[in-house]
Structure formats: structure tokens, C-alpha cells
Scaffold this motif. Sequence first.
Motif, PDB file in Angstrom:
ATOM      1  N   GLU A   1     -17.683 -11.582   5.459  1.00 28.61           N
ATOM      2  CA  GLU A   1     -16.667 -10.541   5.325  1.00 28.61           C
ATOM      3  C   GLU A   1     -16.309  -9.899   6.660  1.00 28.61           C
ATOM      4  OE1 GLU A   1     -17.770  -8.720   0.997  1.00 28.61           O
ATOM      5  OE2 GLU A   1     -18.706  -7.780   2.725  1.00 28.61           O
ATOM      6  N   THR A   2     -15.126  -9.319   6.677  1.00 24.24           N
ATOM      7  CA  THR A   2     -14.704  -8.465   7.764  1.00 24.24           C
ATOM      8  C   THR A   2     -13.996  -7.267   7.158  1.00 24.24           C
ATOM      9  OG1 THR A   2     -13.643  -8.454   9.940  1.00 24.24           O
ATOM     10  CG2 THR A   2     -12.434  -9.536   8.164  1.00 24.24           C
ATOM     11  N   GLU A   3     -13.838  -6.206   7.917  1.00 23.75           N
ATOM     12  CA  GLU A   3     -13.199  -5.009   7.385  1.00 23.75           C
ATOM     13  C   GLU A   3     -12.217  -4.449   8.396  1.00 23.75           C
ATOM     14  OE1 GLU A   3     -15.398  -2.225   4.805  1.00 23.75           O
ATOM     15  OE2 GLU A   3     -14.794  -0.691   6.241  1.00 23.75           O
ATOM     16  N   LEU A   4     -11.055  -4.031   7.895  1.00 21.88           N
ATOM     17  CA  LEU A   4     -10.026  -3.380   8.702  1.00 21.88           C
ATOM     18  C   LEU A   4      -9.775  -1.999   8.121  1.00 21.88           C
ATOM     19  CD1 LEU A   4      -7.504  -6.365   8.753  1.00 21.88           C
ATOM     20  CD2 LEU A   4      -9.134  -5.757  10.556  1.00 21.88           C
ATOM     21  N   ARG A   5      -9.369  -1.068   8.984  1.00 18.39           N
ATOM     22  CA  ARG A   5      -9.000   0.285   8.528  1.00 18.39           C
ATOM     23  C   ARG A   5      -7.622   0.623   9.043  1.00 18.39           C
ATOM     24  NH1 ARG A   5     -12.853   4.093   6.642  1.00 18.39           N
ATOM     25  NH2 ARG A   5     -14.913   3.148   6.544  1.00 18.39           N
ATOM     26  N   ASP A   6      -6.807   1.233   8.182  1.00 16.88           N
ATOM     27  CA  ASP A   6      -5.499   1.683   8.637  1.00 16.88           C
ATOM     28  C   ASP A   6      -5.645   3.072   9.252  1.00 16.88           C
ATOM     29  OD1 ASP A   6      -5.442   3.626   6.611  1.00 16.88           O
ATOM     30  OD2 ASP A   6      -3.928   2.590   5.425  1.00 16.88           O
ATOM     31  N   PRO A   7      -4.580   3.613   9.847  1.00 10.64           N
ATOM     32  CA  PRO A   7      -4.681   4.924  10.502  1.00 10.64           C
ATOM     33  C   PRO A   7      -5.108   6.065   9.579  1.00 10.64           C
ATOM     34  CG  PRO A   7      -2.707   3.795  11.244  1.00 10.64           C
ATOM     35  CD  PRO A   7      -3.288   2.972  10.114  1.00 10.64           C
TER      36      PRO A   7
ATOM     37  N   GLY B   1      -7.438   5.733   7.315  1.00 10.14           N
ATOM     38  CA  GLY B   1      -8.825   5.518   6.928  1.00 10.14           C
ATOM     39  C   GLY B   1      -9.014   4.616   5.722  1.00 10.14           C
ATOM     40  N   ASN B   2      -7.920   4.121   5.143  1.00 13.69           N
ATOM     41  CA  ASN B   2      -8.044   3.190   4.019  1.00 13.69           C
ATOM     42  C   ASN B   2      -8.591   1.867   4.525  1.00 13.69           C
ATOM     43  OD1 ASN B   2      -6.823   4.951   2.000  1.00 13.69           O
ATOM     44  ND2 ASN B   2      -5.002   4.701   3.241  1.00 13.69           N
ATOM     45  N   ARG B   3      -9.443   1.236   3.725  1.00 15.85           N
ATOM     46  CA  ARG B   3     -10.141   0.029   4.153  1.00 15.85           C
ATOM     47  C   ARG B   3      -9.620  -1.211   3.451  1.00 15.85           C
ATOM     48  NH1 ARG B   3     -15.747   1.059   2.365  1.00 15.85           N
ATOM     49  NH2 ARG B   3     -14.679   2.246   0.775  1.00 15.85           N
ATOM     50  N   LEU B   4      -9.480  -2.283   4.214  1.00 16.24           N
ATOM     51  CA  LEU B   4      -9.220  -3.619   3.700  1.00 16.24           C
ATOM     52  C   LEU B   4     -10.439  -4.435   4.023  1.00 16.24           C
ATOM     53  CD1 LEU B   4      -5.560  -4.420   4.793  1.00 16.24           C
ATOM     54  CD2 LEU B   4      -6.373  -4.028   2.466  1.00 16.24           C
ATOM     55  N   ARG B   5     -11.172  -4.859   3.037  1.00 12.11           N
ATOM     56  CA  ARG B   5     -12.313  -5.745   3.253  1.00 12.11           C
ATOM     57  C   ARG B   5     -11.863  -7.140   2.836  1.00 12.11           C
ATOM     58  NH1 ARG B   5     -17.242  -3.524   0.677  1.00 12.11           N
ATOM     59  NH2 ARG B   5     -17.028  -2.015   2.365  1.00 12.11           N
ATOM     60  N   ILE B   6     -12.082  -8.092   3.725  1.00 12.31           N
ATOM     61  CA  ILE B   6     -11.622  -9.462   3.520  1.00 12.31           C
ATOM     62  C   ILE B   6     -12.843 -10.362   3.529  1.00 12.31           C
ATOM     63  CG2 ILE B   6     -10.115 -11.276   4.407  1.00 12.31           C
ATOM     64  CD1 ILE B   6      -8.649  -8.912   5.928  1.00 12.31           C
TER      65      ILE B   6
ATOM     66  N   LEU C   1       0.863  -1.179   0.000  1.00 14.81           N
ATOM     67  CA  LEU C   1       0.000   0.000   0.000  1.00 14.81           C
ATOM     68  C   LEU C   1       0.901   1.232   0.000  1.00 14.81           C
ATOM     69  CD1 LEU C   1      -2.648  -1.161   2.593  1.00 14.81           C
ATOM     70  CD2 LEU C   1      -2.772  -1.282   0.101  1.00 14.81           C
ATOM     71  N   SER C   2       0.844   1.994  -1.053  1.00 16.75           N
ATOM     72  CA  SER C   2       1.710   3.153  -1.219  1.00 16.75           C
ATOM     73  C   SER C   2       1.380   4.259  -0.231  1.00 16.75           C
ATOM     74  CB  SER C   2       1.565   3.696  -2.641  1.00 16.75           C
ATOM     75  OG  SER C   2       2.320   4.873  -2.796  1.00 16.75           O
ATOM     76  N   GLU C   3       2.414   4.926   0.231  1.00 17.21           N
ATOM     77  CA  GLU C   3       2.238   6.093   1.101  1.00 17.21           C
ATOM     78  C   GLU C   3       2.588   7.389   0.369  1.00 17.21           C
ATOM     79  OE1 GLU C   3       3.767   5.827   5.095  1.00 17.21           O
ATOM     80  OE2 GLU C   3       3.812   3.646   4.950  1.00 17.21           O
ATOM     81  N   HIS C   4       2.742   7.319  -0.946  1.00 17.66           N
ATOM     82  CA  HIS C   4       3.102   8.511  -1.708  1.00 17.66           C
ATOM     83  C   HIS C   4       1.889   9.423  -1.854  1.00 17.66           C
ATOM     84  CE1 HIS C   4       7.043   6.999  -3.305  1.00 17.66           C
ATOM     85  NE2 HIS C   4       6.525   5.930  -2.728  1.00 17.66           N
ATOM     86  N   THR C   5       2.080  10.675  -1.649  1.00 14.77           N
ATOM     87  CA  THR C   5       0.999  11.647  -1.780  1.00 14.77           C
ATOM     88  C   THR C   5       0.423  11.600  -3.190  1.00 14.77           C
ATOM     89  OG1 THR C   5       2.069  13.072  -0.176  1.00 14.77           O
ATOM     90  CG2 THR C   5       0.433  14.107  -1.591  1.00 14.77           C
ATOM     91  N   GLY C   6      -0.889  11.514  -3.269  1.00 13.97           N
ATOM     92  CA  GLY C   6      -1.572  11.550  -4.550  1.00 13.97           C
ATOM     93  C   GLY C   6      -1.774  10.195  -5.209  1.00 13.97           C
ATOM     94  N   ASP C   7      -1.249   9.107  -4.626  1.00 15.31           N
ATOM     95  CA  ASP C   7      -1.424   7.790  -5.238  1.00 15.31           C
ATOM     96  C   ASP C   7      -2.868   7.320  -5.185  1.00 15.31           C
ATOM     97  OD1 ASP C   7       1.142   7.529  -6.044  1.00 15.31           O
ATOM     98  OD2 ASP C   7       1.707   5.979  -4.620  1.00 15.31           O
ATOM     99  N   ALA C   8      -3.562   7.629  -4.119  1.00 15.31           N
ATOM    100  CA  ALA C   8      -4.962   7.232  -3.977  1.00 15.31           C
ATOM    101  C   ALA C   8      -5.637   8.219  -3.031  1.00 15.31           C
ATOM    102  CB  ALA C   8      -5.072   5.819  -3.422  1.00 15.31           C
ATOM    103  N   ARG C   9      -6.932   8.355  -3.202  1.00 18.13           N
ATOM    104  CA  ARG C   9      -7.654   9.264  -2.319  1.00 18.13           C
ATOM    105  C   ARG C   9      -7.838   8.595  -0.960  1.00 18.13           C
ATOM    106  NH1 ARG C   9     -12.677   7.522  -1.708  1.00 18.13           N
ATOM    107  NH2 ARG C   9     -13.595   6.162  -3.251  1.00 18.13           N
TER     108      ARG C   9
END
Length: 62
Positions: free
Chosen positions: A44-50, A52-57, A5-13
Amino acid sequence: MRLFLSEHTGDARPDTLVYLRVADVDSMAAAFGVPVEEAPWARETELRDPDGNRLRIGTPRA
């Protein structure tokens, strides 16, 4: 599998979603201490990173 998961600014909203299909969603949910939800197409389950990006499994229904 590795997921980068990229941390570069502008890669994803913010609030981006990545969906992972796995064989056993229950073991994944147990590893993170989160509940499993029932959906018509999968368990399903869902995780969020700090940020706010979501990982739905999910494990698809037979």
C-alpha cells in the motif's frame, strides 16, 4: 474510473479515507514519488490532499 471527491461543506468529516484497490501499486507510488509499505493483506501507499483527506492505494497479496 473517475473518482469525485466533494468539496461541499458537511459532506464528510476531515481526515476521511478512500481505499482504492489497483493492479500495480508500485507504478502509482512512483507517479507521486511516495514509498510503498508492506502490510499483511496488501502492498500500500497513502496520499493526502490539502484538507487532510486520505487516499490509500493498495495491491492485494495473492
